[in-house]
Design an enzyme around this catalytic site. Sequence first.
Site, PDB file in Angstrom:
ATOM      1  N   GLN A  91     -32.475  -8.761  41.976  1.00 30.31           N
ATOM      2  CA  GLN A  91     -31.018  -7.993  41.903  1.00 30.31           C
ATOM      3  C   GLN A  91     -30.940  -6.735  43.390  1.00 30.31           C
ATOM      4  O   GLN A  91     -30.216  -6.042  43.601  1.00 30.31           O
ATOM      5  CB  GLN A  91     -32.602  -6.201  41.345  1.00 30.31           C
ATOM      6  CG  GLN A  91     -33.111  -6.121  39.966  1.00 30.31           C
ATOM      7  CD  GLN A  91     -34.090  -5.374  39.881  1.00 30.31           C
ATOM      8  OE1 GLN A  91     -33.019  -4.111  38.693  1.00 30.31           O
ATOM      9  NE2 GLN A  91     -35.262  -5.604  39.730  1.00 30.31           N
ATOM     10  N   HIS A 109     -27.198  -8.290  41.161  1.00 32.64           N
ATOM     11  CA  HIS A 109     -26.055  -7.016  41.843  1.00 32.64           C
ATOM     12  C   HIS A 109     -25.483  -7.461  42.409  1.00 32.64           C
ATOM     13  O   HIS A 109     -25.215  -6.715  43.525  1.00 32.64           O
ATOM     14  CB  HIS A 109     -27.318  -6.095  41.747  1.00 32.64           C
ATOM     15  CG  HIS A 109     -28.281  -5.538  41.252  1.00 32.64           C
ATOM     16  ND1 HIS A 109     -29.459  -4.271  41.017  1.00 32.64           N
ATOM     17  CD2 HIS A 109     -27.245  -5.105  39.335  1.00 32.64           C
ATOM     18  CE1 HIS A 109     -29.711  -4.345  39.134  1.00 32.64           C
ATOM     19  NE2 HIS A 109     -29.171  -4.534  39.216  1.00 32.64           N
ATOM     20  N   CYS A 117     -12.312  -8.335  46.883  1.00 29.14           N
ATOM     21  CA  CYS A 117     -11.369  -7.726  46.584  1.00 29.14           C
ATOM     22  C   CYS A 117     -11.124  -6.558  45.730  1.00 29.14           C
ATOM     23  O   CYS A 117     -11.388  -7.338  44.853  1.00 29.14           O
ATOM     24  CB  CYS A 117      -9.824  -8.324  46.376  1.00 29.14           C
ATOM     25  SG  CYS A 117      -8.319  -7.968  46.942  1.00 29.14           S
ATOM     26  N   CYS A 120      -7.480  -8.229  43.647  1.00 33.48           N
ATOM     27  CA  CYS A 120      -7.756  -9.104  43.372  1.00 33.48           C
ATOM     28  C   CYS A 120      -8.441  -9.964  42.761  1.00 33.48           C
ATOM     29  O   CYS A 120      -9.411 -10.946  42.085  1.00 33.48           O
ATOM     30  CB  CYS A 120      -6.670 -10.564  43.722  1.00 33.48           C
ATOM     31  SG  CYS A 120      -7.871 -10.902  46.009  1.00 33.48           S
ATOM     32  N   CYS A 138      -4.380 -10.710  50.195  1.00 38.29           N
ATOM     33  CA  CYS A 138      -3.136 -10.063  49.374  1.00 38.29           C
ATOM     34  C   CYS A 138      -3.150  -8.358  49.570  1.00 38.29           C
ATOM     35  O   CYS A 138      -1.781  -8.344  48.809  1.00 38.29           O
ATOM     36  CB  CYS A 138      -3.931 -10.224  47.155  1.00 38.29           C
ATOM     37  SG  CYS A 138      -5.122  -8.638  46.702  1.00 38.29           S
ATOM     38  N   GLY A 173     -42.141  -6.929  42.096  1.00 35.37           N
ATOM     39  CA  GLY A 173     -41.655  -5.292  43.212  1.00 35.37           C
ATOM     40  C   GLY A 173     -40.209  -4.662  42.854  1.00 35.37           C
ATOM     41  O   GLY A 173     -39.263  -4.563  43.762  1.00 35.37           O
ATOM     42  N   THR A 174     -40.319  -4.304  41.344  1.00 33.15           N
ATOM     43  CA  THR A 174     -39.585  -3.705  41.211  1.00 33.15           C
ATOM     44  C   THR A 174     -39.739  -2.375  40.312  1.00 33.15           C
ATOM     45  O   THR A 174     -40.882  -2.569  39.657  1.00 33.15           O
ATOM     46  CB  THR A 174     -38.468  -4.174  39.987  1.00 33.15           C
ATOM     47  OG1 THR A 174     -37.416  -3.040  39.305  1.00 33.15           O
ATOM     48  CG2 THR A 174     -39.065  -5.347  38.799  1.00 33.15           C
ATOM     49  N   ASN A 199     -46.460  -6.256  41.803  1.00 35.84           N
ATOM     50  CA  ASN A 199     -46.073  -4.701  42.536  1.00 35.84           C
ATOM     51  C   ASN A 199     -47.129  -3.898  43.006  1.00 35.84           C
ATOM     52  O   ASN A 199     -47.908  -3.944  43.285  1.00 35.84           O
ATOM     53  CB  ASN A 199     -45.557  -4.303  41.373  1.00 35.84           C
ATOM     54  CG  ASN A 199     -43.887  -3.211  41.530  1.00 35.84           C
ATOM     55  OD1 ASN A 199     -43.312  -3.697  42.155  1.00 35.84           O
ATOM     56  ND2 ASN A 199     -44.168  -1.672  41.114  1.00 35.84           N
TER      57      ASN A 199
HETATM   58  N1  APR Z   1     -44.589  -5.137  47.323  1.00 38.17           N
HETATM   59  C1  APR Z   1     -45.245  -5.507  46.300  1.00 38.17           C
HETATM   60  N2  APR Z   1     -43.702  -3.845  45.704  1.00 38.17           N
HETATM   61  C2  APR Z   1     -43.784  -2.727  46.790  1.00 38.17           C
HETATM   62  C3  APR Z   1     -43.427  -2.638  47.793  1.00 38.17           C
HETATM   63  C4  APR Z   1     -44.192  -3.967  48.612  1.00 38.17           C
HETATM   64  N3  APR Z   1     -44.728  -4.169  49.492  1.00 38.17           N
HETATM   65  N4  APR Z   1     -43.257  -1.581  48.186  1.00 38.17           N
HETATM   66  C5  APR Z   1     -42.443  -1.537  47.720  1.00 38.17           C
HETATM   67  N5  APR Z   1     -43.053  -1.853  45.921  1.00 38.17           N
HETATM   68  C6  APR Z   1     -42.326  -1.276  44.901  1.00 38.17           C
HETATM   69  C7  APR Z   1     -42.552   0.166  44.992  1.00 38.17           C
HETATM   70  O1  APR Z   1     -43.944   0.055  44.113  1.00 38.17           O
HETATM   71  C8  APR Z   1     -41.424   0.232  42.936  1.00 38.17           C
HETATM   72  O2  APR Z   1     -42.067   0.190  42.249  1.00 38.17           O
HETATM   73  O3  APR Z   1     -41.186  -2.281  44.872  1.00 38.17           O
HETATM   74  C9  APR Z   1     -40.915  -1.071  43.885  1.00 38.17           C
HETATM   75  C10 APR Z   1     -39.569  -0.867  43.652  1.00 38.17           C
HETATM   76  O4  APR Z   1     -38.491   0.352  42.896  1.00 38.17           O
HETATM   77  P1  APR Z   1     -36.773   0.250  43.842  1.00 38.17           P
HETATM   78  O5  APR Z   1     -36.968   1.369  44.506  1.00 38.17           O
HETATM   79  O6  APR Z   1     -36.950   1.397  42.707  1.00 38.17           O
HETATM   80  O7  APR Z   1     -36.180  -1.100  43.629  1.00 38.17           O
HETATM   81  P2  APR Z   1     -35.354  -1.893  42.248  1.00 38.17           P
HETATM   82  O8  APR Z   1     -36.209  -1.811  41.439  1.00 38.17           O
HETATM   83  O9  APR Z   1     -34.969  -3.309  43.141  1.00 38.17           O
HETATM   84  O10 APR Z   1     -34.187  -1.043  41.827  1.00 38.17           O
HETATM   85  C11 APR Z   1     -33.314  -1.212  40.925  1.00 38.17           C
HETATM   86  O11 APR Z   1     -31.552   0.722  41.605  1.00 38.17           O
HETATM   87  O12 APR Z   1     -30.783   1.632  43.025  1.00 38.17           O
HETATM   88  C12 APR Z   1     -30.856   0.654  42.675  1.00 38.17           C
HETATM   89  O13 APR Z   1     -29.306  -1.395  42.874  1.00 38.17           O
HETATM   90  C13 APR Z   1     -30.266  -1.757  43.237  1.00 38.17           C
HETATM   91  O14 APR Z   1     -30.793  -2.891  42.901  1.00 38.17           O
HETATM   92  C14 APR Z   1     -31.340  -1.949  43.057  1.00 38.17           C
HETATM   93  C15 APR Z   1     -32.559  -1.390  41.339  1.00 38.17           C
END
Ligand code: APR
Length: 231
Positions: A91, A109, A117, A120, A138, A173-174, A199
């Site tokens: 992401q 993403h 652009c 185009c 363009c 990490g999401t 995470n």
């Molecule tokens: N190691 C592991 N995990 C971590 C660390 C770390 N050092 N630091 C933070 N985190 C975790 C947090 O606990 C959180 O759950 O990473 C996660 C980050 O979450 P978000 O900030 O919400 O990021 P993400 O999930 O990638 O966001 C998704 O949202 O804003 C949009 O387009 C943007 O791609 C992004 C999408």
Amino acid sequence: MNVFVLTGAGVSAESGLGVFRGSGTALWKRYDPMQLATPEAFARDPATVHEFYNARRRNLIAASPNAAHAALVRLEAGLAQRGGALTLVTQNIDDLHERAGSSRVIHMHGELLKARCASCGAVSDCQRDLGVDSRCGCAGALRPHVVWFGETPLYMDEIYAALETADLFVAIGTSGAVYPAAGLVREARMRGVRCCELNLEPSDNAAEFDDRRYGAASEIVPSWVDVILEK
Ligand code: APR
């Protein structure tokens, strides 16, 4: 073994690139995403949107991959040696996976080091600041090649196709706050694929995962890769 890895901002946090949610310094705690990361905001005030992404681009160019990125490169090679494959979907709009050595990264993403652009649709490399006068051949206005809120993510057909052949799904990490990325774990489960979450803390959809490991990515990802490659 075919492993499907989905990464988010947390994998790049220790490289000095901000996360979006959670702590007080998180980007969307400091800025309103509806004023900076929507096509409407770009139409209304392109200068402010460019300024926001220019600052992030400069920060990215000065950043370096960390041990979590490096471990995924090791996983890619290790799986290939064993007749398997890694599908790495991110992401993140940064290029730290590539700079660490990952050979194939699916940026659902978009990518901050590319411009698109607005007329185009042509995509070009972009290491410099963009402004309201930045134009395509363009004559169309250039915008960051990123997927904004309300826009459709990229490569979704390829992503679902890769899920079909996955033996293991791993989210790293999401926060699980943004769809369709956050829905991929459920898609994987419906296909009977085992799911693991790595995470800092439980994500919004932690309950969907069979296995969970919590800690800093630079620590837990290398040790998790060791376990996978020993299997
Ligand atoms: N190691 C592991 N995990 C971590 C660390 C770390 N050092 N630091 C933070 N985190 C975790 C947090 O606990 C959180 O759950 O990473 C996660 C980050 O979450 P978000 O900030 O919400 O990021 P993400 O999930 O990638 O966001 C998704 O949202 O804003 C949009 O387009 C943007 O791609 C992004 C999408």
